[in-house]
Design a protein around this motif. Structure first.
Motif, PDB file in Angstrom:
ATOM      1  N   ARG A  24      -5.654   5.058   3.195  1.00  0.00           N
ATOM      2  CA  ARG A  24      -5.353   3.748   2.623  1.00  0.00           C
ATOM      3  C   ARG A  24      -5.257   2.673   3.712  1.00  0.00           C
ATOM      4  O   ARG A  24      -5.651   1.512   3.506  1.00  0.00           O
ATOM      5  CB  ARG A  24      -4.048   3.811   1.823  1.00  0.00           C
ATOM      6  N   GLY A  30       1.392   3.802  -3.199  1.00  0.00           N
ATOM      7  CA  GLY A  30       1.006   5.178  -2.936  1.00  0.00           C
ATOM      8  C   GLY A  30       2.127   6.175  -3.146  1.00  0.00           C
ATOM      9  O   GLY A  30       1.884   7.333  -3.503  1.00  0.00           O
ATOM     10  N   THR A  33       0.828  -1.195   0.000  1.00  0.00           N
ATOM     11  CA  THR A  33       0.000   0.000   0.000  1.00  0.00           C
ATOM     12  C   THR A  33       0.867   1.250   0.000  1.00  0.00           C
ATOM     13  O   THR A  33       0.598   2.225  -0.714  1.00  0.00           O
ATOM     14  CB  THR A  33      -0.929   0.000   1.231  1.00  0.00           C
TER      15      THR A  33
END
Length: 217
Positions: free
Chosen positions: A180, A168, A164
């Motif tokens: 997130r 990102g 993640t």
């Protein structure tokens, strides 16, 4: 004493400048000359503290490790249930990434092939250990389904958490990370937590996201 304080301040300045560049450009694309210019120090000052770029990278990963252990220790001292402690840990580490470049650079260095020198553990191995112990506790406390494979879930959670942040990094600002993390936990809670206990942890994910945003905005 004053000279020692100035030396420590200079070292901190150099590390922060290097972390910012490693985070934005990557390790290989950042030179010592770049770091000197970004930190506004002389080459002599840099070499006084660090003999090579790899030493700087290692110092950043060491600071990241210390920060992660500090966050985990502070959470453990408060006596939360294991699953809540795990969620707070991931949000706590996310907050470090939002607040400054050290945690962001540490992640990029860890995924960029920089050698981690013993006795410092690899960041992902350390994260796996922190997560595994809390997952095991959550199973014993019946906050997670009893039939889950803790090792498999821990490995998947590390990949989810790291992935993640990596995705990102190139697509959106760091301030988006708390959202997130909340999304990550919405998926995980629905898959891991028995139905009667889900509302508590879904609410917690939203609250932790809001706490970070309120603190950094």
């Amino acid at each position: 004493m004053a000279r020692q304080l100035r030396a420590e301040q200079t070292r901190t300045t150099i590390i922060t400048a290097a972390a910012d560049l490693f985070d934005r450009r990557g390790y290989e694309s950042t030179s010592l000359s770049d770091i000197v210019a970004h930190a506004h120090v002389t080459k002599g000052a840099l070499y006084f503290h660090f003999a090579a770029k790899e030493d700087l990278a290692h110092a950043i990963m060491e600071l990241q490790s210390q920060a992660a252990r500090r966050v985990a220790g502070e959470i453990d001292d408060r006596g939360y249930a294991s699953l809540e402690a795990l969620m707070r840990l991931t949000f706590g580490l996310t907050r470090l990434s939002v607040e400054g470049p050290i945690a962001r650079a540490g992640l990029r260095l860890a995924t960029g092939g920089v050698t981690v020198r013993p006795p410092l553990p690899h960041p992902f191995a350390e994260l796996l250990d922190l997560i595994s112990r809390r997952l095991g506790g959550a199973v014993k406390e019946s906050d997670i389904h009893q039939d889950v494979d803790v090792d498999a879930v821990a490995h998947s959670l590390v990949c989810f958490f790291v992935g993640t942040r990596v995705v990102g990094r190139s697509r959106e600002p760091a301030v988006r990370l708390p959202r997130r993390m909340s999304e990550m936990w919405y998926v995980l809670v629905r898959g891991l937590v028995p139905v009667p206990r889900r509302p508590r942890y879904l609410t917690l994910a939203t609250r932790l996201e809001r706490e970070i945003m309120a603190a950094v905005v």
